[in-house]
Design a protein around this motif. Sequence first.
Motif, PDB file in Angstrom:
ATOM      1  N   ARG A  73       0.451  -6.315   5.024  1.00 20.53           N
ATOM      2  CA  ARG A  73      -0.156  -7.425   4.700  1.00 20.53           C
ATOM      3  C   ARG A  73      -1.008  -7.452   3.151  1.00 20.53           C
ATOM      4  NH1 ARG A  73       0.636 -10.415   9.121  1.00 20.53           N
ATOM      5  NH2 ARG A  73       1.057  -9.217  10.867  1.00 20.53           N
ATOM      6  N   THR A  76      -2.016 -13.246  -0.384  1.00 21.10           N
ATOM      7  CA  THR A  76      -1.587 -14.343   0.117  1.00 21.10           C
ATOM      8  C   THR A  76      -0.192 -14.422   0.707  1.00 21.10           C
ATOM      9  OG1 THR A  76      -0.575 -14.772  -2.124  1.00 21.10           O
ATOM     10  CG2 THR A  76      -2.863 -15.725  -1.728  1.00 21.10           C
ATOM     11  N   ARG A  77       0.572 -12.803   0.882  1.00 15.44           N
ATOM     12  CA  ARG A  77       1.690 -12.776   1.461  1.00 15.44           C
ATOM     13  C   ARG A  77       1.883 -11.576   2.233  1.00 15.44           C
ATOM     14  NH1 ARG A  77       4.923 -11.203  -3.955  1.00 15.44           N
ATOM     15  NH2 ARG A  77       5.170  -8.947  -3.745  1.00 15.44           N
ATOM     16  N   ASP A  79       4.371  -8.151   2.757  1.00 21.48           N
ATOM     17  CA  ASP A  79       5.610  -7.428   2.003  1.00 21.48           C
ATOM     18  C   ASP A  79       6.270  -6.747   3.053  1.00 21.48           C
ATOM     19  OD1 ASP A  79       4.715  -8.433  -0.681  1.00 21.48           O
ATOM     20  OD2 ASP A  79       3.321  -6.868  -0.601  1.00 21.48           O
ATOM     21  N   TRP A  92       9.133 -10.650   0.433  1.00 22.16           N
ATOM     22  CA  TRP A  92       8.005 -10.939   0.572  1.00 22.16           C
ATOM     23  C   TRP A  92       8.006 -12.311   1.334  1.00 22.16           C
ATOM     24  CZ3 TRP A  92       6.407 -15.490  -1.813  1.00 22.16           C
ATOM     25  CH2 TRP A  92       7.197 -15.933  -2.748  1.00 22.16           C
ATOM     26  N   PRO A  94       5.849 -15.634   2.340  1.00 18.78           N
ATOM     27  CA  PRO A  94       4.328 -16.481   1.890  1.00 18.78           C
ATOM     28  C   PRO A  94       3.589 -16.417   3.212  1.00 18.78           C
ATOM     29  CG  PRO A  94       6.151 -17.662   1.081  1.00 18.78           C
ATOM     30  CD  PRO A  94       6.790 -16.567   1.890  1.00 18.78           C
ATOM     31  N   ARG A  95       2.090 -16.403   3.029  1.00 14.48           N
ATOM     32  CA  ARG A  95       1.165 -16.321   4.219  1.00 14.48           C
ATOM     33  C   ARG A  95       1.339 -17.599   5.269  1.00 14.48           C
ATOM     34  NH1 ARG A  95      -1.498 -12.427   6.647  1.00 14.48           N
ATOM     35  NH2 ARG A  95      -2.390 -11.619   5.085  1.00 14.48           N
ATOM     36  N   GLN A 134      12.284 -13.845  -1.563  1.00 16.07           N
ATOM     37  CA  GLN A 134      11.441 -14.367  -0.471  1.00 16.07           C
ATOM     38  C   GLN A 134      12.204 -14.822   0.855  1.00 16.07           C
ATOM     39  OE1 GLN A 134      10.046 -18.308  -2.098  1.00 16.07           O
ATOM     40  NE2 GLN A 134       9.137 -18.465  -0.228  1.00 16.07           N
TER      41      GLN A 134
END
Length: 177
Positions: A73, A76-77, A79, A92, A94-95, A134
Amino acid sequence: MDDLPDIQGLSQQIATLHLSGDLILEQPVGKHIRRATIAQIMNAPPSKNSHLMLGGRECKYVELVANVAAVTRAGTRIDFTLDDGFGRIDAWLPREAADIPSQAETISSLRPFDYAHIEGKVNKSAASPQVSFQIISVRRVQSGYEIFLHLLQVLSSVDQTIKVEQILDFTRLELSC
């Protein structure tokens, strides 16, 4: 001799599971997702639109079945380090995507070396060999047969003359000998 598993029946069950729970349909993935291995993604040339060229066609979205080697963690994301036996890639999520209840539950339950179905968006520019991956959706693999089925589907997409059913029939013949 031990009874062999019903490979065709299992593949149909897995395909049904895949169709019902794998893709987040409200996301812009749709039918243009391409099953791939990490090696295919890493070795694919970039397209004009900074995506990938796989099998002579532009590919923006891919599906992997890979081992989740690490989850971290970071602000904002989240990994991920993914390894499918053919290669390793950093990805990754996105949060805000991780806050979707089904995704949050899956991510919190993933442990190192768990296998997962991962759908995501790939970008690769001509200026940099680095691939940006992503994650859009992640789901824990329910059965080892899903890994096998994914690889068969990748093989089938590489050579359109080979159908998954033919490979399954061939495998059944090999197993019964």
